[in-house]
Design an enzyme around this catalytic site. Sequence first.
Site, PDB file in Angstrom:
ATOM      1  N   GLU A   1       1.353  -1.481  -0.087  1.00 55.16           N
ATOM      2  CA  GLU A   1       0.260  -0.036   0.039  1.00 55.16           C
ATOM      3  C   GLU A   1       1.228   0.866  -0.234  1.00 55.16           C
ATOM      4  OE1 GLU A   1      -2.897   0.032   3.534  1.00 55.16           O
ATOM      5  OE2 GLU A   1      -3.649  -1.700   2.930  1.00 55.16           O
TER       6      GLU A   1
ATOM      7  N   ASP B   1      -5.895   8.726  10.044  1.00 56.36           N
ATOM      8  CA  ASP B   1      -4.192   8.329  10.391  1.00 56.36           C
ATOM      9  C   ASP B   1      -3.707   8.912  11.824  1.00 56.36           C
ATOM     10  OD1 ASP B   1      -3.913   7.090   8.378  1.00 56.36           O
ATOM     11  OD2 ASP B   1      -3.473   9.239   7.170  1.00 56.36           O
TER      12      ASP B   1
ATOM     13  N   TYR C   1     -10.975  -5.103   3.577  1.00 50.77           N
ATOM     14  CA  TYR C   1     -10.002  -4.308   4.462  1.00 50.77           C
ATOM     15  C   TYR C   1     -10.571  -4.390   6.022  1.00 50.77           C
ATOM     16  CZ  TYR C   1      -6.173  -1.045   6.387  1.00 50.77           C
ATOM     17  OH  TYR C   1      -4.895  -0.763   7.226  1.00 50.77           O
TER      18      TYR C   1
END
Length: 277
Positions: A50, A61, A176
């Site tokens: 990725e 994040d 995911y």
Amino acid sequence: MTTRIEDRFAKLKNEGRPALVTFVMGGDPDHQTSLDIVKALPGAGADIIELGMPFSDPMADGPSIQKAGLRALQAGASLKKTLDIVRSFREDDAQTPLILMGYFNPIYIYGVDAFVRDALDAGVDGLIVVDLPPEMDEELCLPALKAGLNFIRLATPTTDDKRLPAVLKNTSGFVYYVSITGITGAAAPDAGKVAAAVTRIKGHTSLPVCVGFGVRTAEQAEEIGKGADGVVVGSAIVSAIEASLVNGHAGETTVSDVLRIVGELSKGVSAARLAKA
């Protein structure tokens, strides 16, 4: 025709082990070092890569990946230069799946049609765009799928059985699963809860399920890998880059430090295979 992602998971299924999916930020800490790292990842044990698209407001994040994005931007990174990394990577590697991960804003500014075209031309296999829900599939997901790019969606601990079909509807490549609620690298996942969640998701799809957010060690990778088709590690790798810097720039050990950690994580996912046997 099967995609590189499908081929890789078929190969790993035959080997009886989960995938190691490694995340690095495009252009961190500089373009050349980032390219050197990406090129070396498969040899260190990464099955799927990725590559982060640097963005100034990465809301999902944690601190490590936020700082990586800022370092990349300060070093002159852009979406175009991130695609250049992919293009250079493909000169030597035609097998390893490579996925771009990030946020929609840089793609929107680049232009969706131009981005999809250039991503395919560079050798990108799939996209993970964390701030595009299924209700916005026409913006990027459907054009990407039509062009032949996998579009990988995120499921979370709060994605219940009512919501899951919508999340999975146009998902391809793999699912995911975000193992924790919150930002990347914030906490360690509970392997038992993760395994139960993966089983639940597999009741709705035949796609592989990869687990990320919070996996930092080989031991954790092994435990998560026992119940998942893939283990995603990002913050631990990005933190290794940060720790290796000298006065904010790549040091002599930057690339080797990353490869050492990836090698350890690879041993962890291989141990998960042995544990299943």
